[in-house]
Motif scaffolding. Structure first.
Motif, mmCIF file in Angstrom:
data_model
loop_
_atom_site.group_PDB
_atom_site.id
_atom_site.type_symbol
_atom_site.label_atom_id
_atom_site.label_comp_id
_atom_site.label_asym_id
_atom_site.label_seq_id
_atom_site.Cartn_x
_atom_site.Cartn_y
_atom_site.Cartn_z
ATOM 1 N N LYS A 71 0.892 -1.267 -0.095
ATOM 2 C CA LYS A 71 0.006 -0.083 0.068
ATOM 3 C C LYS A 71 0.892 1.245 0.112
ATOM 4 N N ALA A 72 1.883 1.229 0.819
ATOM 5 C CA ALA A 72 2.928 2.343 0.598
ATOM 6 C C ALA A 72 3.588 2.668 -0.473
ATOM 7 N N PHE A 73 3.733 1.733 -1.478
ATOM 8 C CA PHE A 73 4.598 1.698 -2.643
ATOM 9 C C PHE A 73 3.156 2.265 -3.709
ATOM 10 N N ALA A 74 2.053 1.725 -3.528
ATOM 11 C CA ALA A 74 0.834 2.008 -4.395
ATOM 12 C C ALA A 74 0.763 3.616 -4.214
ATOM 13 N N ASP A 75 0.753 3.872 -2.952
ATOM 14 C CA ASP A 75 0.365 5.424 -2.290
ATOM 15 C C ASP A 75 1.435 6.524 -3.109
ATOM 16 N N ALA A 76 2.549 5.953 -2.805
ATOM 17 C CA ALA A 76 3.811 6.831 -3.243
ATOM 18 C C ALA A 76 3.764 7.083 -4.912
#
Length: 87
Positions: A71-76
């Protein structure tokens, strides 16, 4: 657990190589490729890739290799995409 660590190290290494190759491509001088060509060829416009960076921890990523940071990668990626679209 060791597999997760190995996968993380491999992923980060591949990412670093991709970034390095992109940086090298941005600094190339394509005009030298067209010198002494035996035929007429249209010059290709090199793309301009913005130098945007983010810290994944700002998007909730947790270090250590045990947490799932998808999720952190997707949000970034979403944040960078919006930033590029605004410019």
């Amino acid at each position: 657990m060791k597999t997760k660590t190995i996968n993380l190290v491999l992923s980060l290494t591949l990412f670093a190589l991709a970034v390095t190759n992109t940086t090298l491509a941005q600094n190339s001088k394509s005009a030298s490729f067209y010198k002494d060509i035996e035929f007429k060829m249209a010059k290709v416009q090199e793309p301009i890739i913005p130098k945007n960076t983010v810290n994944l921890k700002d998007f909730g990523a947790v270090s250590g290799g045990y947490a799932l940071n998808t999720k952190a990668f997707a949000d970034a990626i979403d944040a960078l995409s919006k930033k590029v679209a605004e410019n």
